[in-house]
Design a protein around this motif. Structure first.
Motif, PDB file in Angstrom:
ATOM      1  N   LEU A 114       0.821  -1.202   0.000  1.00  0.00           N
ATOM      2  CA  LEU A 114       0.000   0.000   0.000  1.00  0.00           C
ATOM      3  C   LEU A 114       0.858   1.257   0.000  1.00  0.00           C
ATOM      4  O   LEU A 114       2.074   1.207   0.203  1.00  0.00           O
ATOM      5  CB  LEU A 114      -0.928  -0.023   1.215  1.00  0.00           C
ATOM      6  CG  LEU A 114      -1.808  -1.271   1.344  1.00  0.00           C
ATOM      7  CD1 LEU A 114      -2.705  -1.166   2.565  1.00  0.00           C
ATOM      8  CD2 LEU A 114      -2.643  -1.488   0.084  1.00  0.00           C
ATOM      9  N   ALA A 115       0.196   2.400  -0.198  1.00  0.00           N
ATOM     10  CA  ALA A 115       0.923   3.660  -0.391  1.00  0.00           C
ATOM     11  C   ALA A 115       1.745   4.067   0.820  1.00  0.00           C
ATOM     12  O   ALA A 115       2.788   4.696   0.687  1.00  0.00           O
ATOM     13  CB  ALA A 115      -0.066   4.770  -0.753  1.00  0.00           C
ATOM     14  N   ASN A 116       1.301   3.730   2.024  1.00  0.00           N
ATOM     15  CA  ASN A 116       2.027   4.131   3.235  1.00  0.00           C
ATOM     16  C   ASN A 116       3.104   3.130   3.634  1.00  0.00           C
ATOM     17  O   ASN A 116       3.662   3.221   4.726  1.00  0.00           O
ATOM     18  CB  ASN A 116       1.042   4.337   4.390  1.00  0.00           C
ATOM     19  CG  ASN A 116       0.313   3.049   4.763  1.00  0.00           C
ATOM     20  OD1 ASN A 116       0.404   2.047   4.055  1.00  0.00           O
ATOM     21  ND2 ASN A 116      -0.413   3.084   5.863  1.00  0.00           N
ATOM     22  N   GLY A 117       3.393   2.164   2.760  1.00  0.00           N
ATOM     23  CA  GLY A 117       4.392   1.144   3.074  1.00  0.00           C
ATOM     24  C   GLY A 117       3.828  -0.067   3.773  1.00  0.00           C
ATOM     25  O   GLY A 117       4.554  -1.035   4.042  1.00  0.00           O
ATOM     26  N   ALA A 118       2.523  -0.028   4.088  1.00  0.00           N
ATOM     27  CA  ALA A 118       1.891  -1.176   4.734  1.00  0.00           C
ATOM     28  C   ALA A 118       1.726  -2.314   3.732  1.00  0.00           C
ATOM     29  O   ALA A 118       1.766  -2.115   2.512  1.00  0.00           O
ATOM     30  CB  ALA A 118       0.532  -0.775   5.306  1.00  0.00           C
ATOM     31  N   LEU A 119       1.527  -3.511   4.259  1.00  0.00           N
ATOM     32  CA  LEU A 119       1.273  -4.692   3.442  1.00  0.00           C
ATOM     33  C   LEU A 119      -0.092  -5.255   3.781  1.00  0.00           C
ATOM     34  O   LEU A 119      -0.458  -5.378   4.959  1.00  0.00           O
ATOM     35  CB  LEU A 119       2.330  -5.773   3.697  1.00  0.00           C
ATOM     36  CG  LEU A 119       3.784  -5.420   3.408  1.00  0.00           C
ATOM     37  CD1 LEU A 119       4.691  -6.578   3.820  1.00  0.00           C
ATOM     38  CD2 LEU A 119       4.002  -5.070   1.935  1.00  0.00           C
ATOM     39  N   PHE A 120      -0.861  -5.585   2.754  1.00  0.00           N
ATOM     40  CA  PHE A 120      -2.140  -6.253   2.953  1.00  0.00           C
ATOM     41  C   PHE A 120      -1.957  -7.693   2.484  1.00  0.00           C
ATOM     42  O   PHE A 120      -1.622  -7.939   1.323  1.00  0.00           O
ATOM     43  CB  PHE A 120      -3.240  -5.569   2.152  1.00  0.00           C
ATOM     44  CG  PHE A 120      -4.608  -6.146   2.406  1.00  0.00           C
ATOM     45  CD1 PHE A 120      -5.282  -5.859   3.568  1.00  0.00           C
ATOM     46  CD2 PHE A 120      -5.195  -6.991   1.478  1.00  0.00           C
ATOM     47  CE1 PHE A 120      -6.539  -6.391   3.812  1.00  0.00           C
ATOM     48  CE2 PHE A 120      -6.445  -7.535   1.705  1.00  0.00           C
ATOM     49  CZ  PHE A 120      -7.127  -7.231   2.872  1.00  0.00           C
ATOM     50  N   VAL A 121      -2.151  -8.634   3.386  1.00  0.00           N
ATOM     51  CA  VAL A 121      -1.883 -10.040   3.108  1.00  0.00           C
ATOM     52  C   VAL A 121      -3.152 -10.852   3.331  1.00  0.00           C
ATOM     53  O   VAL A 121      -3.780 -10.755   4.390  1.00  0.00           O
ATOM     54  CB  VAL A 121      -0.755 -10.585   4.008  1.00  0.00           C
ATOM     55  CG1 VAL A 121      -0.464 -12.036   3.673  1.00  0.00           C
ATOM     56  CG2 VAL A 121       0.507  -9.739   3.871  1.00  0.00           C
ATOM     57  N   GLY A 122      -3.521 -11.642   2.331  1.00  0.00           N
ATOM     58  CA  GLY A 122      -4.716 -12.470   2.448  1.00  0.00           C
ATOM     59  C   GLY A 122      -4.491 -13.850   1.876  1.00  0.00           C
ATOM     60  O   GLY A 122      -3.573 -14.084   1.083  1.00  0.00           O
ATOM     61  N   THR A 123      -5.318 -14.785   2.287  1.00  0.00           N
ATOM     62  CA  THR A 123      -5.245 -16.145   1.770  1.00  0.00           C
ATOM     63  C   THR A 123      -5.816 -16.179   0.354  1.00  0.00           C
ATOM     64  O   THR A 123      -6.900 -15.653   0.105  1.00  0.00           O
ATOM     65  CB  THR A 123      -6.024 -17.115   2.664  1.00  0.00           C
ATOM     66  OG1 THR A 123      -7.300 -16.543   2.986  1.00  0.00           O
ATOM     67  CG2 THR A 123      -5.275 -17.385   3.952  1.00  0.00           C
ATOM     68  N   ARG A 124      -5.088 -16.816  -0.567  1.00  0.00           N
ATOM     69  CA  ARG A 124      -5.624 -17.044  -1.911  1.00  0.00           C
ATOM     70  C   ARG A 124      -6.554 -18.243  -1.906  1.00  0.00           C
ATOM     71  O   ARG A 124      -7.537 -18.283  -2.649  1.00  0.00           O
ATOM     72  CB  ARG A 124      -4.476 -17.275  -2.900  1.00  0.00           C
ATOM     73  CG  ARG A 124      -3.717 -16.017  -3.268  1.00  0.00           C
ATOM     74  CD  ARG A 124      -2.750 -16.294  -4.404  1.00  0.00           C
ATOM     75  NE  ARG A 124      -1.638 -17.147  -4.005  1.00  0.00           N
ATOM     76  CZ  ARG A 124      -1.180 -18.181  -4.703  1.00  0.00           C
ATOM     77  NH1 ARG A 124      -1.763 -18.524  -5.832  1.00  0.00           N
ATOM     78  NH2 ARG A 124      -0.144 -18.875  -4.278  1.00  0.00           N
ATOM     79  N   LEU A 125      -6.231 -19.218  -1.084  1.00  0.00           N
ATOM     80  CA  LEU A 125      -7.051 -20.409  -0.904  1.00  0.00           C
ATOM     81  C   LEU A 125      -7.204 -20.648   0.592  1.00  0.00           C
ATOM     82  O   LEU A 125      -6.282 -20.370   1.368  1.00  0.00           O
ATOM     83  CB  LEU A 125      -6.387 -21.632  -1.547  1.00  0.00           C
ATOM     84  CG  LEU A 125      -6.170 -21.593  -3.062  1.00  0.00           C
ATOM     85  CD1 LEU A 125      -5.293 -22.775  -3.478  1.00  0.00           C
ATOM     86  CD2 LEU A 125      -7.498 -21.635  -3.796  1.00  0.00           C
ATOM     87  N   PRO A 126      -8.362 -21.138   1.038  1.00  0.00           N
ATOM     88  CA  PRO A 126      -8.502 -21.448   2.463  1.00  0.00           C
ATOM     89  C   PRO A 126      -7.467 -22.484   2.897  1.00  0.00           C
ATOM     90  O   PRO A 126      -7.076 -23.360   2.120  1.00  0.00           O
ATOM     91  CB  PRO A 126      -9.927 -22.009   2.563  1.00  0.00           C
ATOM     92  CG  PRO A 126     -10.637 -21.473   1.367  1.00  0.00           C
ATOM     93  CD  PRO A 126      -9.601 -21.405   0.280  1.00  0.00           C
ATOM     94  N   ILE A 127      -7.038 -22.377   4.142  1.00  0.00           N
ATOM     95  CA  ILE A 127      -6.099 -23.327   4.740  1.00  0.00           C
ATOM     96  C   ILE A 127      -6.915 -24.294   5.592  1.00  0.00           C
ATOM     97  O   ILE A 127      -7.602 -23.876   6.533  1.00  0.00           O
ATOM     98  CB  ILE A 127      -5.075 -22.597   5.626  1.00  0.00           C
ATOM     99  CG1 ILE A 127      -4.362 -21.506   4.839  1.00  0.00           C
ATOM    100  CG2 ILE A 127      -4.074 -23.579   6.215  1.00  0.00           C
ATOM    101  CD1 ILE A 127      -3.653 -20.494   5.715  1.00  0.00           C
ATOM    102  N   VAL A 128      -6.872 -25.567   5.256  1.00  0.00           N
ATOM    103  CA  VAL A 128      -7.654 -26.554   6.008  1.00  0.00           C
ATOM    104  C   VAL A 128      -6.847 -27.028   7.220  1.00  0.00           C
ATOM    105  O   VAL A 128      -5.752 -27.573   7.068  1.00  0.00           O
ATOM    106  CB  VAL A 128      -8.050 -27.747   5.123  1.00  0.00           C
ATOM    107  CG1 VAL A 128      -8.828 -28.781   5.951  1.00  0.00           C
ATOM    108  CG2 VAL A 128      -8.899 -27.279   3.940  1.00  0.00           C
TER     109      VAL A 128
END
Length: 205
Positions: free
Chosen positions: A151-165
Protein backbone atom coordinates in the motif's frame (compact mmCIF):
# COMPACT_ATOMS: atom_id res chain seq x y z
CA UNK A 1 42.12 -15.18 36.22
CA UNK A 2 40.78 -12.88 33.47
CA UNK A 3 42.33 -9.39 33.41
CA UNK A 4 40.19 -6.28 33.70
CA UNK A 5 40.96 -5.35 30.08
CA UNK A 6 39.97 -8.81 28.86
CA UNK A 7 36.77 -8.67 30.92
CA UNK A 8 35.84 -5.34 29.37
CA UNK A 9 36.52 -6.74 25.91
CA UNK A 10 34.30 -9.75 26.54
CA UNK A 11 31.56 -7.54 27.98
CA UNK A 12 31.75 -5.29 24.95
CA UNK A 13 31.55 -8.26 22.59
CA UNK A 14 28.52 -9.62 24.40
CA UNK A 15 26.81 -6.23 24.29
CA UNK A 16 27.48 -5.98 20.56
CA UNK A 17 26.13 -9.48 19.97
CA UNK A 18 23.00 -8.65 21.94
CA UNK A 19 22.43 -5.47 19.97
CA UNK A 20 22.89 -7.34 16.68
CA UNK A 21 20.42 -10.00 17.80
CA UNK A 22 17.85 -7.35 18.67
CA UNK A 23 18.37 -5.65 15.33
CA UNK A 24 17.97 -8.94 13.46
CA UNK A 25 14.73 -9.77 15.22
CA UNK A 26 13.27 -6.27 14.98
CA UNK A 27 9.86 -6.21 13.36
CA UNK A 28 9.69 -4.57 9.95
CA UNK A 29 5.88 -4.90 9.82
CA UNK A 30 3.36 -5.65 12.55
CA UNK A 31 -0.25 -6.84 12.40
CA UNK A 32 -2.93 -4.21 12.94
CA UNK A 33 -5.63 -6.38 14.50
CA UNK A 34 -8.28 -3.67 14.15
CA UNK A 35 -7.92 -3.71 10.37
CA UNK A 36 -7.57 -7.48 10.02
CA UNK A 37 -9.99 -10.40 9.87
CA UNK A 38 -9.54 -14.09 10.66
CA UNK A 39 -12.30 -16.64 10.09
CA UNK A 40 -12.91 -20.37 10.05
CA UNK A 41 -15.89 -22.43 8.90
CA UNK A 42 -17.49 -25.11 11.04
CA UNK A 43 -19.73 -27.87 9.67
CA UNK A 44 -22.34 -29.78 11.62
CA UNK A 45 -25.46 -31.90 11.15
CA UNK A 46 -28.16 -32.18 13.80
CA UNK A 47 -29.40 -35.69 12.98
CA UNK A 48 -28.72 -38.59 10.60
CA UNK A 49 -29.66 -37.69 7.05
CA UNK A 50 -29.99 -33.98 7.82
CA UNK A 51 -28.31 -31.48 5.54
CA UNK A 52 -24.96 -30.25 6.84
CA UNK A 53 -24.88 -26.68 8.11
CA UNK A 54 -21.76 -24.58 7.58
CA UNK A 55 -21.20 -21.52 9.78
CA UNK A 56 -18.49 -18.87 9.62
CA UNK A 57 -16.82 -18.07 12.96
CA UNK A 58 -14.14 -15.51 13.71
CA UNK A 59 -11.33 -14.60 16.08
CA UNK A 60 -11.36 -10.94 17.09
CA UNK A 61 -7.76 -10.63 18.27
CA UNK A 62 -4.75 -11.53 16.16
CA UNK A 63 -1.13 -10.42 16.26
CA UNK A 64 2.13 -11.02 14.47
CA UNK A 65 5.06 -9.55 12.62
CA UNK A 66 7.55 -9.95 9.80
CA UNK A 67 11.14 -9.27 10.84
CA UNK A 68 13.97 -7.71 8.87
CA UNK A 69 15.32 -11.22 8.40
CA UNK A 70 12.06 -12.47 6.88
CA UNK A 71 10.96 -14.42 9.95
CA UNK A 72 7.18 -14.50 10.20
CA UNK A 73 5.28 -14.98 13.45
CA UNK A 74 1.49 -14.93 13.46
CA UNK A 75 -0.66 -15.72 16.45
CA UNK A 76 -4.37 -15.93 17.26
CA UNK A 77 -5.82 -15.23 20.70
CA UNK A 78 -8.07 -18.28 21.07
CA UNK A 79 -10.07 -16.65 23.86
CA UNK A 80 -11.25 -14.05 21.32
CA UNK A 81 -13.31 -16.63 19.39
CA UNK A 82 -16.68 -15.23 18.28
CA UNK A 83 -19.52 -17.51 17.14
CA UNK A 84 -22.32 -15.04 17.99
CA UNK A 85 -23.55 -17.40 20.71
CA UNK A 86 -22.06 -16.77 24.15
CA UNK A 87 -22.49 -20.34 25.41
CA UNK A 88 -20.84 -21.75 22.29
CA UNK A 89 -17.96 -19.28 22.66
CA UNK A 90 -17.39 -20.49 26.21
CA UNK A 91 -17.55 -24.16 25.24
CA UNK A 92 -14.95 -23.66 22.52
CA UNK A 93 -12.66 -21.80 24.90
CA UNK A 94 -13.01 -24.25 27.76
CA UNK A 95 -13.57 -27.64 26.14
CA UNK A 96 -11.80 -27.43 22.78
CA UNK A 97 -9.01 -24.88 22.98
CA UNK A 98 -8.54 -25.00 26.78
CA UNK A 99 -7.32 -21.43 26.71
CA UNK A 100 -6.27 -21.44 30.36
CA UNK A 101 -3.39 -23.75 29.38
CA UNK A 102 -2.92 -22.87 25.69
CA UNK A 103 -4.14 -19.30 25.06
CA UNK A 104 -2.78 -18.93 21.52
CA UNK A 105 -2.38 -20.68 18.22
CA UNK A 106 0.98 -19.66 16.72
CA UNK A 107 2.36 -19.95 13.19
CA UNK A 108 6.09 -19.58 12.55
CA UNK A 109 7.46 -19.35 9.03
CA UNK A 110 9.68 -17.29 6.73
CA UNK A 111 9.24 -15.09 3.67
CA UNK A 112 11.69 -13.99 0.98
CA UNK A 113 12.44 -10.41 2.03
CA UNK A 114 14.04 -9.61 -1.32
CA UNK A 115 10.69 -10.12 -3.04
CA UNK A 116 8.81 -8.18 -0.37
CA UNK A 117 11.22 -5.23 -0.44
CA UNK A 118 11.16 -5.14 -4.25
CA UNK A 119 7.36 -4.84 -4.37
CA UNK A 120 6.23 -1.47 -5.74
CA UNK A 121 3.40 0.54 -4.22
CA UNK A 122 0.07 -0.72 -5.51
CA UNK A 123 1.59 -3.94 -6.83
CA UNK A 124 0.79 -7.45 -5.62
CA UNK A 125 2.48 -10.82 -5.63
CA UNK A 126 1.50 -14.38 -4.83
CA UNK A 127 3.67 -16.35 -2.44
CA UNK A 128 3.61 -19.76 -0.81
CA UNK A 129 4.71 -19.76 2.82
CA UNK A 130 5.70 -22.89 4.70
CA UNK A 131 6.17 -23.19 8.43
CA UNK A 132 4.69 -24.77 11.54
CA UNK A 133 1.38 -24.16 13.28
CA UNK A 134 1.21 -24.86 17.02
CA UNK A 135 -2.14 -25.51 18.73
CA UNK A 136 -2.51 -26.85 22.27
CA UNK A 137 1.24 -27.31 22.52
CA UNK A 138 1.47 -29.47 19.36
CA UNK A 139 3.25 -28.13 16.26
CA UNK A 140 2.63 -29.46 12.75
CA UNK A 141 3.91 -28.38 9.31
CA UNK A 142 1.58 -26.04 7.46
CA UNK A 143 1.67 -24.25 4.12
CA UNK A 144 -0.33 -21.25 2.97
CA UNK A 145 -0.95 -19.68 -0.44
CA UNK A 146 -1.04 -15.92 0.06
CA UNK A 147 -1.44 -12.70 -1.89
CA UNK A 148 0.55 -9.66 -0.76
CA UNK A 149 -0.34 -6.10 -1.77
CA UNK A 150 1.92 -3.13 -0.98
CA UNK A 151 0.00 0.00 0.00
CA UNK A 152 0.92 3.66 -0.39
CA UNK A 153 2.03 4.13 3.24
CA UNK A 154 4.39 1.14 3.07
CA UNK A 155 1.89 -1.18 4.73
CA UNK A 156 1.27 -4.69 3.44
CA UNK A 157 -2.14 -6.25 2.95
CA UNK A 158 -1.88 -10.04 3.11
CA UNK A 159 -4.72 -12.47 2.45
CA UNK A 160 -5.24 -16.14 1.77
CA UNK A 161 -5.62 -17.04 -1.91
CA UNK A 162 -7.05 -20.41 -0.90
CA UNK A 163 -8.50 -21.45 2.46
CA UNK A 164 -6.10 -23.33 4.74
CA UNK A 165 -7.65 -26.55 6.01
CA UNK A 166 -6.75 -27.22 9.64
CA UNK A 167 -7.50 -30.71 10.94
CA UNK A 168 -7.79 -30.73 14.73
CA UNK A 169 -6.96 -34.43 14.81
CA UNK A 170 -3.42 -33.50 13.81
CA UNK A 171 -3.18 -31.60 17.10
CA UNK A 172 -4.60 -34.37 19.27
CA UNK A 173 -7.97 -32.67 19.71
CA UNK A 174 -10.25 -35.38 18.31
CA UNK A 175 -11.55 -36.29 21.79
CA UNK A 176 -12.40 -32.66 22.48
CA UNK A 177 -14.34 -32.43 19.21
CA UNK A 178 -16.24 -35.61 20.07
CA UNK A 179 -17.07 -34.26 23.54
CA UNK A 180 -18.50 -31.10 21.98
CA UNK A 181 -20.50 -33.13 19.45
CA UNK A 182 -22.04 -35.25 22.22
CA UNK A 183 -22.80 -32.26 24.45
CA UNK A 184 -24.51 -30.41 21.59
CA UNK A 185 -26.45 -33.58 20.64
CA UNK A 186 -25.24 -33.44 17.04
CA UNK A 187 -24.96 -36.32 14.61
CA UNK A 188 -21.90 -34.77 12.93
CA UNK A 189 -19.40 -32.13 14.01
CA UNK A 190 -16.50 -31.81 11.60
CA UNK A 191 -13.02 -31.96 13.12
CA UNK A 192 -11.48 -29.95 10.31
CA UNK A 193 -12.12 -26.38 9.24
CA UNK A 194 -11.13 -24.13 6.32
CA UNK A 195 -9.36 -21.01 7.60
CA UNK A 196 -9.12 -17.66 5.79
CA UNK A 197 -7.67 -14.30 6.77
CA UNK A 198 -7.05 -10.80 5.52
CA UNK A 199 -4.31 -9.07 7.51
CA UNK A 200 -3.01 -5.51 7.55
CA UNK A 201 0.71 -5.24 8.38
CA UNK A 202 1.86 -1.75 9.34
CA UNK A 203 5.51 -0.65 8.84
CA UNK A 204 7.41 -0.17 12.09
CA UNK A 205 9.88 2.46 10.89
Amino acid sequence: MMSKLASQAVAGALALAASLTCATSQAAWRVDSGQSTFSFTTTKAARPGAAALAEVQTFRQIDGSIGDDGKLVFDVDLASVETNIDLRNQRLKDMLFKVADHPKAVFNGAVDMRRVQALHTGASMDIDVSGALAISGVARPLSASLRVVKLANGALFVGTRLPIVVNLKDYGLQDEVEALRALMNLDVLAGSAPVSFAVMLEPQR
